[in-house]
Design an enzyme around this catalytic site. Structure first.
Site: not given
Length: 630
Positions: A223, A380
């Site tokens: 990420h 996400d």
């Protein structure tokens, strides 16, 4: 006025609409008065047959010969862009290169046919990098390129690649994240991100603690946002819900992210999740990380007991939805600064129906979902489908989630989700997700996003102090061309229509308390009126302490309702031109000093040279405690 009315009509139907900044109403009846003269001029030119096949936006097919009549029709008739793209796709064209200053046509083309669209340049991005990225994507898709032309005069040379694939086995020992905490008189949290739970006596508060790094939680490396490894917003949601489960308040009523948590490669981050005592059926929750000897607050919110949520049993794939290609999503995201690794590349398929987006997401096979309520990487990935719709403006800005409202987790340990995303007003969406059998997993009533820059994610030493400084606004050619009106006094209700922005000059009656109360009432009316749901209230204040109190009130309102207010602190009346420049700057607050537009920035606080004490031979020093007493 007619154009503005049409824009409002389209927006009212939930469609994207934007007034174009052009000199004439091309391709409309308003061009007819000039067609005859234009035809005379174009008839004087000499035309040749095209050397390459040209698909015309006038006919939607290949044109063999240009003439004066063609260009007259080109000015007046509709642009048949979709027909032209469809014609080329039917002819076997599967890759399109856009030559222009931005990727607007590529975005439109992706809505017409299932093909690869590559813009050569992107607005506000480095031109050589954009062009080389486009060339790389074309080569990756199978286009045979003339590399000698690209590297001419650069002394480039080819190198041999290995004839076998690289091995990806990992042999490093995995560090244990938890030990036997019960011997210390505390309870194990049994969670991948949290090690222990401590209940505080008398106060009713509960503290959960953990220590994470990219070594102990490897998926964090995947990420990367704008060059920084960032703890995802979905991770804060996971921490808050786990803390709520500990005290029987598993519904996350709200969670606002206050500061990003950037994780350096060699750093281990200590986390604290503090749950407050129950009050009125709610418990506060605050998430901290340790920085040096201090603590940084990253998120704060409220927890309540789990509520029942009814989900409609919908057909899948959803009826009436159109499938969307997802192959280019992650390359496009990387261009915007979202360098997702394998753990976060979970989007598998997507569909659109109107403004709603539907998607299927899953974790990679080697990801461990056990122990999580809902793995942050999976949630996400569910949000990545936003990039396939028109839920946010196509302005090239990187956005991150920052305010979650009404989050209910119905099932734990999911590895696959069916997701439904819908607009919730402004830069916000609503989300519902089920597992492949239709069992509810998570519901999010509203999730608001906020644009971020790379500078906001830079890591800095914790020991530095900062102060607020007003600096010149960034240079920009962007213009704000929306409708701007002025409020008569404080009568917000007296405005007609739905302007893009309204200017309210703060009162200065000599009674700060009365002035603040009056502006509070105006702000409440502004937020309550549905006509202004997509509009911005510009509050112009003075610079004295009484006016600063008004600015503080509006600042709080902007924090609670992002994008609805703009503070302009001015030392003199502000002309409309400067107000438009302030709106174009995209800041929540600006100042006008001597006719110049300034924006607030945090700068490092450096002590003045004369503030450091200098001791000489004749200096007098008082020593306390050095000899045991005075």
């Amino acid at each position: 006025a007619a154009v503005d009315a049409l824009v409002e009509e389209w927006k009212g139907q939930g469609r994207r609409a934007r007034r174009l900044s052009v000199s004439h109403a091309f391709h409309s009846a308003l061009m007819e008065p000039m067609l005859a003269e234009f035809g005379v001029i174009t008839a004087e030119l000499e035309y040749q047959r095209p050397q390459l096949a040209v698909v015309s936006n006038v006919t939607g097919a290949v044109i063999e010969q240009f003439d004066a009549e063609y260009w007259v029709r080109h000015v007046r008739q509709a642009v048949r862009f979709a027909d032209s793209v469809a014609y080329m796709a039917d002819a076997g064209v599967s890759r399109f290169l856009e030559l222009g200053p931005d990727g607007v046509l590529s975005g439109m083309g992706q809505q017409c046919v299932d093909a690869l669209f590559v813009p050569a340049l992107r607005r506000d991005r480095d031109e050589p990098q954009s062009l080389l990225t486009a060339i790389g994507r074309l080569w990756e898709s199978g286009i045979d390129l003339d590399w000698t032309a690209l590297y001419a005069g650069r002394d480039g040379q080819t190198v041999d690649l290995p004839t076998y694939p690289f091995q990806h086995d990992h042999y490093w020992l995995r560090l244990a994240t938890t030990g036997d905490v019960t011997s210390a008189g505390i309870t194990a949290a049994d969670h991948p991100l949290l090690a222990a739970v401590v209940a505080l006596p008398k106060s009713g508060e509960v503290v959960l603690t953990g220590r994470i790094s990219t070594g102990t939680v490897p998926w964090l490396r995947d990420h990367t946002v704008l060059g920084s490894v960032l703890f995802p917003g979905t991770g804060f949601v996971e921490l808050a819900i786990r803390a709520g489960d500990e005290v029987g308040h598993g519904h996350l009523e709200e969670l606002t992210l206050q500061a990003p948590l950037v994780i350096a490669d060699d750093d281990a981050v200590v986390l604290r999740v503090v749950v407050g005592a129950e009050s009125g059926g709610r418990r506060s929750v605050t998430i901290y990380s340790q920085s040096g000897d201090g603590w940084i607050g990253h998120a704060t919110g409220l927890l309540t007991q789990v509520r029942a949520t009814a989900l409609a049993d919908t057909q899948w794939p959803p009826a009436g939805a159109r499938a969307i290609a997802v192959d280019d999503l992650y390359p496009n995201a990387a261009e915007q600064g979202f360098a997702y690794g394998p753990a976060f590349r979970g989007l598998r398929a997507a569909w659109r129906r109107g403004t709603d987006v539907f998607a299927e997401v899953s974790l990679p096979e080697d990801a461990e979902a056990g122990g999580y309520g809902l793995h942050p990487a999976l949630l996400d990935a569910a949000l990545h489908a936003i990039g396939l719709g028109e839920l946010f403006p196509d302005d090239g800005k990187a956005r991150l989630p920052f305010a979650w409202n009404g989050v209910t987790l119905h099932a734990a340990g999911a590895t696959h989700l069916r997701v439904h995303l819908s607009p919730a007003g402004g830069d916000a969406i609503a989300l519902t997700a089920t597992d492949p059998s239709g069992v509810p997993v998570v519901v999010i009533d509203e999730l608001a996003f906020r644009a971020v820059s790379a500078g906001q994610l830079e890591t800095r030493p914790a020991e530095h102090l900062y102060r607020l400084d007003w600096t010149a606004g960034p240079a920009s050619d962007a213009e704000w061309d929306g409708t701007l009106v002025h409020v008569d006094g404080l009568d917000v209700d007296g405005l007609t229509g739905s302007p893009d922005a309204a200017v309210l000059t703060a009162p200065d009656s000599g009674s700060p308390a009365a002035d603040v109360t009056a502006v509070l009432a105006a702000a409440q009316h502004w937020l309550a009126d549905h006509r202004f749901a997509s509009s911005r209230l510009v509050v112009v204040t003075g610079t004295d302490p009484g006016q600063a109190a008004i600015a503080g009130l509006v600042r709080s309102a902007e924090n609670e309702s992002p994008g609805r207010f703009l503070i302009v602190a001015a030392d003199a009346p502000v002309p409309d031109g400067l107000l438009r420049a302030a709106l174009a700057a995209g800041e929540p607050e600006v100042a006008v000093r001597d006719g110049a537009l300034l924006v607030p920035r945090l700068v490092r606080a450096v002590p003045a040279a004369d503030s450091v004490p200098v001791f000489g031979a004749d200096s007098v020093v008082l020593v306390t405690g050095g000899t045991g007493g005075l």
